[in-house]
Design a protein around this motif. Structure first.
Motif, short mmCIF file in Angstrom:
data_model
loop_
_atom_site.label_atom_id
_atom_site.label_comp_id
_atom_site.label_asym_id
_atom_site.label_seq_id
_atom_site.Cartn_x
_atom_site.Cartn_y
_atom_site.Cartn_z
N PRO A 1 -68.73 -21.18 -2.06
CA PRO A 1 -69.53 -22.41 -1.97
C PRO A 1 -70.65 -22.26 -0.95
CG PRO A 1 -67.54 -22.65 -0.66
CD PRO A 1 -67.49 -21.27 -1.27
N LYS B 1 -70.85 -31.18 -3.33
CA LYS B 1 -71.14 -31.16 -4.76
C LYS B 1 -70.30 -30.04 -5.38
CE LYS B 1 -74.73 -30.70 -8.28
NZ LYS B 1 -76.14 -30.38 -8.55
N ILE B 2 -69.30 -30.43 -6.16
CA ILE B 2 -68.37 -29.46 -6.74
C ILE B 2 -68.48 -29.52 -8.26
CG2 ILE B 2 -66.01 -28.58 -6.72
CD1 ILE B 2 -65.45 -30.42 -4.35
N GLU B 3 -68.74 -28.36 -8.86
CA GLU B 3 -68.85 -28.26 -10.32
C GLU B 3 -67.53 -27.76 -10.91
OE1 GLU B 3 -71.47 -29.17 -11.98
OE2 GLU B 3 -72.93 -29.43 -10.37
N ALA C 1 -64.27 -28.72 -10.54
CA ALA C 1 -63.24 -28.45 -9.53
C ALA C 1 -61.85 -28.43 -10.16
CB ALA C 1 -63.31 -29.52 -8.44
N ASN D 1 -66.18 -32.87 -12.00
CA ASN D 1 -67.38 -32.77 -11.17
C ASN D 1 -67.34 -33.85 -10.10
OD1 ASN D 1 -68.25 -30.72 -12.83
ND2 ASN D 1 -69.50 -32.06 -14.10
N GLU E 1 -69.41 -35.35 -6.56
CA GLU E 1 -70.58 -35.30 -5.68
C GLU E 1 -70.58 -36.50 -4.75
OE1 GLU E 1 -75.46 -34.79 -5.87
OE2 GLU E 1 -74.29 -35.04 -7.71
N ALA F 1 -63.93 -23.39 -8.35
CA ALA F 1 -64.96 -24.22 -9.00
C ALA F 1 -66.06 -23.27 -9.46
CB ALA F 1 -65.51 -25.27 -8.03
N SER G 1 -71.51 -24.58 -6.38
CA SER G 1 -70.88 -25.70 -5.69
C SER G 1 -71.26 -25.67 -4.21
CB SER G 1 -69.36 -25.65 -5.84
OG SER G 1 -69.00 -25.80 -7.20
#
Length: 786
Positions: free
Chosen positions: A294, A303-305, A307, A321, A323, A363, A367
């Motif tokens: 990350p 902001k995690i894509e 997860a 997702n 954020e 993730a 991210s």
């Protein structure tokens, strides 16, 4: 970080998984002491270390960490004068070897041009100490036995030992082979008691051999006697063993002193190798959970894509997702029980702890995680019988502690905020707590059941609602997080699905306030809008993919056309040059003949000879085929074009149909899947459209009809597949495609063979071949159409 928070977020379970990837007790010790860092620079450095180690694992698959052990206690003992055992010395040599191999491994990668500056820096600090390793291995074997070659004196002593043992055994074997041995001995064997060789003699014959009694059997019937003839030899053997022991102690002392001289280098090596073991353990764990590095920041932005909680089975976990930290710094998640609210809360908290510990997060790439000084969490039922605290009271104890310490560098996680008391008071208290923590500047994520909090996000700047999706049709949660949409209770829909009478549900609806109904309708509208938007995005994505495929196909066709055109131009130029050269040669021959005739005959050349020469000259002039362009242009000048006419576009050497006139002497022409503007002088008339009787409800497919460039038959039955192929070929011909692909897969080969046989006899197929390596190989058939 509070230990209670680490336990609540299950950070210890992540460490348990991480320990499985260490190569030594040094790495295990390093993992057990792992705690999240709170300084951005340190966290970034830890992430860079893990990323470099992951890069090495991707390129090499594994690293040479075998033989690494924790030798720190042994080294420190040697430094204060203690004599080390053989196994301790072997472990020291093995650890030196492991360090030397790791140093060589990293330096080789750097020499190959692989950029790993952090690992290179660690490797440069490893001291090889080859002489220490060699000295130990010269004296001690892998089983921990001191070798004869450790010293000349030890070699001599052991030679004496072997000689004495041989002489003793020889004498005793003579005794047990004698004729009287069967009567006097309990068993015809040589054994050892008190490190001396003895014979098992029957009690009644104890005086037969003389010597010393060392032991007797439990029954007393057998005495273990050292015969007098071997007493002196046994004494010599014992003396030799004492000398051997003293010499071994001297050798071990010498080795211990030698090791002590390199004590600090050894301790430094161990420290470096422990860090390397820890780094590669983190990289190995990241590979297992499919994690990525990350990007770290110090401004509270997360902001995690996609997860995925690392402790949930990968086949069951639902990626989400998440954020927070820019447009809004507080999220209120609502939804049904077991819907995934708490998992979402724990995922964010655990990802934060993992990232700040230098661990990559499960993730997608891209991210971003924030570094927090403090992470606070009030999650789960912490009812305490010992302290006589209710669920509400235990939560409030935690919340009070959080409010007393929270600041702008904190991440706060509340699970079921305000639960366990009167709903009205609980909701009011929850909103007040959220306001207080938010005003302190902290990042806040809370879950709740209270409907009053559904409108909370709409009335507060920097706060947004979220929910976990629930499928009313299946009566089960989807575990999908929806940012910006508050959760619905779904109580009426679920009850109806389960068979509750309509009149009961209708009566229940009448008891719900107008405000609540309005909120529920608003939420339902938001959910419908979201689903519609998702479907439109999916449809747009599919259209984009088809358009890209068509674009690639068109580019390939244009490239092929240009190549063919260039070949034709080259061929025509070559043919013209050959014709002109031939004509010139013929003319030269004729002129040469005329001159020769004049010189030879010295008279007037006869008329028939001149006529014959003129004919030969006329034949020598190159004749080029007249282009039909002039004729066609003349026809075009006389003819008025109409929409639907079939024409040939000269510049592209392609047939097409006129669609509509777009300017003076300019038409829009459809050529296969391509539409373009062409001037009248650049195309030739071929034919007018045929008049087709229009039938009601009939749809005629033409070149505007959209047909994919590929037909996928995988999983089809043979008869259905052939039927689809026949229809597809007709559609592709109508669409004007010169080439299409049929995907049938490899499988048993039956479908593939059947498709090939069918295409050989199809009226519209020019040729069919298997795809190249880049086209799908034998799993695809490429068809050229007529």
């Amino acid at each position: 970080m509070q230990q209670r928070v680490l336990n609540v977020l299950e950070f210890s379970k992540v460490k348990e998984q991480l320990i499985k990837h260490v190569a030594s007790s040094l790495g295990k010790d390093r993992v057990e002491k792992l705690i999240p860092e709170t300084e951005l620079e340190q966290v970034v450095q830890l992430q860079e270390q893990t990323d470099e180690a992951a890069k090495v694992l991707r390129l090499k698959g594994n690293v040479p960490l075998g033989g690494l052990t924790d030798i720190r206690a042994s080294v420190k003992r040697s430094m204060i004068g203690s004599i080390l055992g053989t196994n301790e010395l072997i472990e020291i040599a093995s650890t030196i070897y492991a360090g030397r191999q790791m140093k060589k491994f990293i330096e080789t990668m750097v020499e190959d041009g692989i950029e790993i500056p952090i690992l290179d820096e660690f490797a440069s600090q490893i001291t090889p100490m080859f002489e220490v390793e060699q000295k130990i291995k010269h004296c001690i074997d892998d089983n921990g036995e001191v070798l004869d070659g450790a010293s000349e004196k030890l070699r001599s002593i052991r030679q004496s030992l072997r000689t004495s043992e041989s002489r003793i055994r020889e004498k005793l074997e003579n005794m047990i082979r004698s004729s009287s041995a069967q009567k006097t001995l309990s068993d015809a064997i040589i054994t050892i008691r008190n490190d001396r060789y003895v014979l098992p003699v029957k009690q009644e014959y104890r005086g037969t051999y003389g010597g010393i009694v060392h032991d007797q059997s439990s029954s007393g019937a057998t005495l273990f006697i050292e015969p007098q003839v071997v007493v002196d030899l046994n004494n010599q053997l014992s003396e030799a063993r004492v000398k051997e022991k003293m010499e071994i102690e001297r050798i071990l002392h010498e080795l211990s002193v030698f090791v002590a001289g390199y004590g600090q280098e050894l301790l430094d090596n161990v420290s470096i190798m422990a860090e390397l073991d820890f780094m590669f353990a983190k990289a190995g764990y990241a590979h297992k959970i499919k994690a990525s590095k990350p990007k770290m920041n110090n401004n509270g932005y997360i902001k995690i894509e996609k997860a995925r909680h690392p402790l949930i089975d990968p086949s069951e976990v639902v990626p989400n997702n998440i954020e927070i930290g820019k447009e809004y710094k507080s999220i209120v998640i609502t939804g049904p029980n077991t819907g995934g609210k708490t998992v979402t809360l724990k995922t964010i908290g655990l990802f934060t702890l993992m990232a700040q510990s230098g661990l990559q997060i499960p993730a997608l790439d891209g991210s971003e995680m924030a570094v927090f000084k403090h992470v606070y969490a009030d999650i789960g039922d912490e009812q305490s019988i010992e302290q006589s605290l209710s669920t509400f009271s235990s939560h409030m104890v935690n919340i009070v502690d959080i409010i007393n310490h929270v600041d702008h560098e904190s991440l706060v996680l509340f699970d079921e905020l305000g639960a366990g008391t009167d709903p009205g008071e609980g909701a009011a208290l929850a909103m007040s707590i959220l306001d207080e923590v938010y005003n302190r500047g902290a990042i806040v994520i809370a879950t709740t059941h209270y409907p009053e909090l559904k409108a909370y996000g709409y009335n507060r700047e920097g706060v947004i609602n979220a929910s976990v999706e629930f499928d009313v049709e299946t009566l089960s949660p989807t575990y999908k997080l929806l940012i910006g949409v508050p959760g619905r209770s779904n109580a009426f829909e679920i009850s109806k699905r389960l068979g509750l009478l309509d009149r009961v549900i209708k009566s229940a609806r009448s008891h719900v306030s107008t405000e609540d109904n309005t909120v529920e309708k608003m939420i339902a509208s938001l959910e419908k809008s979201r689903k519609d938007a998702e479907e439109e995005v999916l449809e747009a994505e599919n259209i984009r993919k088809v358009a890209e495929e068509l674009h690639r196909e068109l580019q390939a066709q244009i490239l092929e056309f240009n190549q063919q055109r260039d070949k034709l131009y080259e061929k025509a130029e070559k043919k013209a040059a050959e014709t002109i050269e031939k004509a010139s040669s013929e003319a030269e021959d004729i002129i040469r003949d005329l001159r020769k005739m004049q010189l030879n005959q010295r008279a007037q050349v006869k008329e028939h000879e001149l006529i014959d020469a003129r004919k030969r000259l006329e034949k020598a002039v190159p004749t080029l085929e007249k282009s039909q362009k002039t004729t066609n242009q003349q026809k075009q000048e006389k003819r008025s074009f109409q929409a639907g006419d079939e024409v040939k576009v000269i510049s592209f050497n392609q047939k097409g149909h006129l669609i509509e006139k777009v300017g003076n002497n300019e038409w829009q022409v459809q050529m296969g899947i391509m539409k373009m503007k062409v001037k009248e002088k650049d195309f030739e008339f071929i034919s007018a459209p045929k008049v087709v009787e229009t039938k009601p409800l009939a749809t005629i497919k033409g070149r505007d009809y959209h047909v994919n460039l590929e037909l996928d038959l995988r999983g089809e039955r043979f008869e259905d597949a052939i039927s689809r192929v026949d229809k597809y070929i007709d559609d592709a011909v109508l669409a004007g495609y010169p080439r299409v692909s049929i995907i049938h897969g490899k499988g048993t080969g039956a479908l593939r063979q059947g498709v090939q046989e069918y295409l050989k006899n199809h009226r519209s197929v020019k040729s069919a071949r298997y795809g190249e390596a880049g086209e799908g190989g034998t799993g695809v058939t490429v068809v050229e159409l007529r």
